[in-house]
Design a protein around this motif. Structure first.
Motif, PDB file in Angstrom:
ATOM      1  N   VAL B 250       0.872  -1.165   0.000  1.00  0.00           N
ATOM      2  CA  VAL B 250       0.000   0.000   0.000  1.00  0.00           C
ATOM      3  C   VAL B 250       0.908   1.213   0.000  1.00  0.00           C
ATOM      4  O   VAL B 250       1.784   1.327   0.845  1.00  0.00           O
ATOM      5  CB  VAL B 250      -0.878   0.026   1.264  1.00  0.00           C
ATOM      6  N   GLY B 251       0.735   2.097  -0.955  1.00  0.00           N
ATOM      7  CA  GLY B 251       1.636   3.250  -0.968  1.00  0.00           C
ATOM      8  C   GLY B 251       1.208   4.334  -1.920  1.00  0.00           C
ATOM      9  O   GLY B 251       0.229   4.208  -2.656  1.00  0.00           O
ATOM     10  N   GLN B 252       1.978   5.407  -1.862  1.00  0.00           N
ATOM     11  CA  GLN B 252       1.730   6.586  -2.678  1.00  0.00           C
ATOM     12  C   GLN B 252       1.968   6.277  -4.161  1.00  0.00           C
ATOM     13  O   GLN B 252       2.917   5.587  -4.513  1.00  0.00           O
ATOM     14  CB  GLN B 252       2.680   7.685  -2.199  1.00  0.00           C
ATOM     15  N   VAL B 253       1.110   6.799  -5.023  1.00  0.00           N
ATOM     16  CA  VAL B 253       1.305   6.704  -6.474  1.00  0.00           C
ATOM     17  C   VAL B 253       2.509   7.547  -6.867  1.00  0.00           C
ATOM     18  O   VAL B 253       2.664   8.663  -6.387  1.00  0.00           O
ATOM     19  CB  VAL B 253       0.069   7.257  -7.219  1.00  0.00           C
ATOM     20  N   HIS B 254       3.376   7.015  -7.700  1.00  0.00           N
ATOM     21  CA  HIS B 254       4.507   7.793  -8.193  1.00  0.00           C
ATOM     22  C   HIS B 254       4.427   7.918  -9.703  1.00  0.00           C
ATOM     23  O   HIS B 254       3.722   7.174 -10.368  1.00  0.00           O
ATOM     24  CB  HIS B 254       5.830   7.119  -7.813  1.00  0.00           C
ATOM     25  N   GLY B 255       5.216   8.850 -10.233  1.00  0.00           N
ATOM     26  CA  GLY B 255       5.316   8.955 -11.686  1.00  0.00           C
ATOM     27  C   GLY B 255       6.616   8.315 -12.123  1.00  0.00           C
ATOM     28  O   GLY B 255       7.277   7.629 -11.348  1.00  0.00           O
ATOM     29  N   GLY B 256       6.979   8.503 -13.380  1.00  0.00           N
ATOM     30  CA  GLY B 256       8.274   8.040 -13.884  1.00  0.00           C
ATOM     31  C   GLY B 256       8.458   6.539 -13.803  1.00  0.00           C
ATOM     32  O   GLY B 256       7.504   5.770 -13.907  1.00  0.00           O
ATOM     33  N   LEU B 257       9.705   6.144 -13.569  1.00  0.00           N
ATOM     34  CA  LEU B 257      10.041   4.725 -13.538  1.00  0.00           C
ATOM     35  C   LEU B 257       9.265   3.993 -12.445  1.00  0.00           C
ATOM     36  O   LEU B 257       8.716   2.909 -12.670  1.00  0.00           O
ATOM     37  CB  LEU B 257      11.547   4.575 -13.291  1.00  0.00           C
ATOM     38  N   MET B 258       9.182   4.633 -11.254  1.00  0.00           N
ATOM     39  CA  MET B 258       8.424   4.026 -10.157  1.00  0.00           C
ATOM     40  C   MET B 258       6.982   3.780 -10.587  1.00  0.00           C
ATOM     41  O   MET B 258       6.393   2.748 -10.272  1.00  0.00           O
ATOM     42  CB  MET B 258       8.419   4.967  -8.949  1.00  0.00           C
ATOM     43  N   GLY B 259       6.428   4.733 -11.316  1.00  0.00           N
ATOM     44  CA  GLY B 259       5.049   4.630 -11.765  1.00  0.00           C
ATOM     45  C   GLY B 259       4.854   3.438 -12.688  1.00  0.00           C
ATOM     46  O   GLY B 259       3.871   2.705 -12.581  1.00  0.00           O
ATOM     47  N   ILE B 260       5.801   3.249 -13.608  1.00  0.00           N
ATOM     48  CA  ILE B 260       5.699   2.130 -14.547  1.00  0.00           C
ATOM     49  C   ILE B 260       5.710   0.807 -13.797  1.00  0.00           C
ATOM     50  O   ILE B 260       4.882  -0.079 -14.028  1.00  0.00           O
ATOM     51  CB  ILE B 260       6.860   2.174 -15.572  1.00  0.00           C
ATOM     52  N   TYR B 350      16.285  14.413  -5.165  1.00  0.00           N
ATOM     53  CA  TYR B 350      16.714  13.551  -6.267  1.00  0.00           C
ATOM     54  C   TYR B 350      15.525  12.774  -6.821  1.00  0.00           C
ATOM     55  O   TYR B 350      14.661  12.349  -6.062  1.00  0.00           O
ATOM     56  CB  TYR B 350      17.750  12.538  -5.791  1.00  0.00           C
ATOM     57  N   ASN B 351      15.525  12.537  -8.136  1.00  0.00           N
ATOM     58  CA  ASN B 351      14.512  11.640  -8.659  1.00  0.00           C
ATOM     59  C   ASN B 351      14.991  10.195  -8.500  1.00  0.00           C
ATOM     60  O   ASN B 351      16.136   9.948  -8.112  1.00  0.00           O
ATOM     61  CB  ASN B 351      14.151  11.969 -10.104  1.00  0.00           C
ATOM     62  N   ILE B 352      14.115   9.262  -8.803  1.00  0.00           N
ATOM     63  CA  ILE B 352      14.415   7.867  -8.482  1.00  0.00           C
ATOM     64  C   ILE B 352      15.641   7.355  -9.249  1.00  0.00           C
ATOM     65  O   ILE B 352      16.449   6.609  -8.717  1.00  0.00           O
ATOM     66  CB  ILE B 352      13.178   6.965  -8.712  1.00  0.00           C
ATOM     67  N   VAL B 353      15.818   7.803 -10.487  1.00  0.00           N
ATOM     68  CA  VAL B 353      16.930   7.281 -11.282  1.00  0.00           C
ATOM     69  C   VAL B 353      18.270   7.777 -10.736  1.00  0.00           C
ATOM     70  O   VAL B 353      19.195   6.983 -10.524  1.00  0.00           O
ATOM     71  CB  VAL B 353      16.777   7.662 -12.773  1.00  0.00           C
ATOM     72  N   SER B 354      18.359   9.074 -10.418  1.00  0.00           N
ATOM     73  CA  SER B 354      19.648   9.543  -9.898  1.00  0.00           C
ATOM     74  C   SER B 354      19.882   8.993  -8.500  1.00  0.00           C
ATOM     75  O   SER B 354      21.020   8.758  -8.101  1.00  0.00           O
ATOM     76  CB  SER B 354      19.744  11.067  -9.922  1.00  0.00           C
TER      77      SER B 354
END
Lengths: 195, 446
Positions: B250-260, B350-354
């Motif tokens: 259960v968690g927060q919706v993310h965008g980007g890679l996490m979102g995919i 930082y975003n998830i990739v960096s």
């Protein structure tokens, strides 16, 4: 990683700040790292919002007045020098400073400067007097909605009456100093900075 | 030219087959070849050696240059309560000196506050030979510098490509695997395959981070139909826990890679991703949790009740939602060893990739996971008290500081009610000390 150089403090700057504020070398570098972590805009200055982001300060009834003390008239940014100058008021007076010769400018953390700092928190319009109205406004910040206007008014009246010596219904800095002459300002307006 | 091309292709193929044979295959089968153990052994010895060198360096040539603060504090706080501090001064109801207390508190908070520093990385006591943490550590000796250079080469030229390959394999197979499994009709086969995909991919991803995880008290592992709550440092937490067993998250919706990744995994497994600012979403989550607890054969649910990542030195307020439902709570404490790499995800910076790149160029992720005995709400205990009790248990086990603040402060401002509380306390004192009579009706409360 190219920003590394700009995040370091030059030795000359540290020396100048040391002279001006009396903080030690390691205190300055540690406070600098605190300063940069508060600086969310990463432009080397702090804005009012940067201060308001500190939760413990945001809940302080006098938080806005305290934040205001960091900014000169009309400015909305403060750099590290200015930040340190204001903080220096809260440096404890050390033993070797008490006996220092009276030449040169008075240190920022002297009793008189500490008192002046407190005085300016009350003196909202910066006319070097605390009027009844100013005192009321500051009292209101401290008590919120918990005390009626009437009660607060009588508190303000009494406080002014006790301190007012020349009968102008306002408190000058001299009168302010007189009222607080028995208070241990040196201790109460100091933070224990670690070395 | 053609030869060069075919050489590159065969090199790539050799690299991939090595990675497959030595890491991906063992991951899928859940066995270990002992390579990471050997790596950790070398690493621990190296860092121990470096610490000794640095300490020696401090004592020898320029002592003032290398003053490493033992504690990272700037000030020593004055803990005198307001009542004592101000009442000590009082002969009448108000004095100009009353503001001294608030002033000092304010300045203490500016210099050092409990909350904001938990949203930035913890400072290290000794240098771990990573460039980004060397602000406090200067040149010590030639040998140390040589070791550091070797470290840079190993981390960037060998570990990074290896970890990157692994992460790419892990993430792709997670996305593809769960999407394919998601097409199957609901059945026990689907659940089985979904668990398999989750487990295998987590194992690959843990290896991509050179993760060494110590699980303690496995007998307390969360059971089906239960709710697992843990302290939150980074999205890696989920991989670390899934590595040892599957969860519905259960968690927060993310965008980007996490979102995919989130959108793919939810097809195969009953995860719940929601938007924390949407009240409607929050109600949906509560409903889902209730349904879940009622069924005893579903995967345990994993929740991070702090609602945000904190730098692993403290535990902040637990949101009461997950504690209202009843049912069994399985607390889990996760503590990373900052010496080998900083696991904290400072999502506002930082975003998830960096973030992942930083992790993958660190030495390793070493962490301890403590499964703790299940807890249930006691009679007469409300959700907030229960949440606090669970939080204290986790903090104690993980050696973390408990903070009464809401982790939401990372994004939002403090509620005015906290300031009102301070004002109320001061007013009470003002009235009690003076001769002003009692407070107006309705404000008196103890």
């Amino acid at each position: 990683m190219g920003s590394r150089a700009s995040t370091l403090l030059r030795d000359e700057e540290i020396e100048e700040i040391k002279k001006e504020t009396g903080f030690s070398h390691s205190q300055i570098t540690r406070l600098y790292s605190r300063f940069t972590s508060l600086d969310k805009g990463e432009n080397g200055t702090l804005s009012r919002e940067d201060f308001q982001r500190i939760p413990e300060l945001a809940i302080n009834p006098l938080g806005d007045r305290i934040i205001n003390a960091f900014f000169s008239e009309g400015e909305d940014q403060v750099n590290f020098r200015g930040f340190m100058r204001t903080l220096a008021h809260f440096r404890p007076i050390e033993d070797n400073e008490k006996s220092k010769d009276q030449n040169g400018p008075e240190p920022l953390n002297s009793r008189s400067n500490k008192l002046h700092f407190a005085f300016r928190l009350y003196d909202l319009d910066k006319d070097d007097k605390i009027s009844r109205d100013e005192l009321l406004q500051v009292l209101r910040m401290m008590v919120g909605v918990n005390i009626s206007d009437e009660q607060l008014g009588s508190i303000a009246d009494r406080t002014i009456q006790e301190a007012d010596q020349d009968g102008d219904c306002a408190i000058s800095f001299a009168e302010f100093v007189k009222v607080l002459e028995k208070v241990d300002v040196e201790q109460k307006m100091s933070i224990r900075f670690l070395h | 030219m053609e030869e060069l091309g075919s050489l590159a292709v065969s090199l790539g193929a050799a690299w991939l087959s090595l990675v497959f044979a030595l890491i991906v295959l063992p991951s899928a089968l859940g066995v270990s070849l002992g390579i990471s153990e050997a790596y950790m052994w070398v690493l621990v010895r190296t860092l121990e050696w470096a610490t000794i060198r640095i300490e020696k360096g401090v004592k020898k040539p320029q002592p003032q240059m290398l003053k490493i603060p033992a504690a990272n504090g700037i000030i020593e706080r004055d803990e005198t309560p307001m009542e004592k501090e101000i009442a000590g001064l009082h002969r009448m109801e108000f004095q100009f000196s009353d503001i001294f207390y608030f002033c000092r508190k304010g300045f203490e908070a500016i210099v050092e506050d409990e909350v904001t520093q938990r949203f930035s990385s913890e400072e290290l006591v000794s240098w771990n030979l990573l460039t980004r943490t060397n602000v406090n550590f200067h040149y010590v000796s030639l040998r140390l510098t040589v070791v550091w250079v070797i470290g840079v080469i190993v981390r960037y030229c060998f570990l990074l490509p290896l970890r990157f390959t692994l992460a790419a394999i892990g993430i792709t197979s997670m996305i593809v695997g769960t999407t394919v499994v998601g097409q199957l009709p609901n059945s026990s086969l689907k659940n089985y395959l979904s668990e398999l995909v989750h487990l295998t991919c987590s194992r690959i991803l843990v290896r991509a981070l050179s993760g060494t995880i110590h699980y303690h008290n496995k007998e307390n592992k969360p059971q089906k139909g239960g709710i697992c709550v843990a302290n939150h440092t980074s999205p890696i937490d989920t991989i670390i826990l899934t590595n040892d067993g599957c969860y519905a998250m259960v968690g927060q919706v993310h965008g980007g890679l996490m979102g995919i990744i989130q959108r793919a995994t939810v097809k195969a497994c009953p995860h719940v991703w929601f938007e924390r600012s949407e009240i409607k979403d929050r109600h949906l989550v509560t409903k889902r949790l209730r349904e879940h607890v009622a069924e005893k054969n579903k995967l345990p649910i994993l929740i991070f009740p702090e609602g945000t990542c904190i730098n692993n030195t403290s535990v902040m307020m637990f949101k009461k939602g997950s504690f209202e439902i009843g049912g069994t709570i399985y607390p889990v404490a996760i503590k990373y060893d900052p010496q080998f790499g900083d696991a904290f995800w400072n999502s506002s910076k930082y975003n998830i990739v960096s973030y992942l790149l930083r992790i993958m160029t660190s030495w390793a992720i070493v962490c301890h996971v403590w499964y703790m005995p299940p807890m249930v709400r006691k009679e007469g205990e409300d959700a907030v008290q229960f949440a606090n009790r669970v939080r204290s248990a986790i903090a104690r086990q993980g050696g973390l500081t408990e903070l009464p603040w809401d982790g939401g402060l990372k994004r939002a401002k403090v509620k005015d009610s906290f300031k009102e509380e301070q004002q109320k306390n001061y007013s009470k004192m003002l009235v009690r000390n003076g001769s002003q009579g009692s407070l107006p009706a309705g404000t008196e409360s103890d």
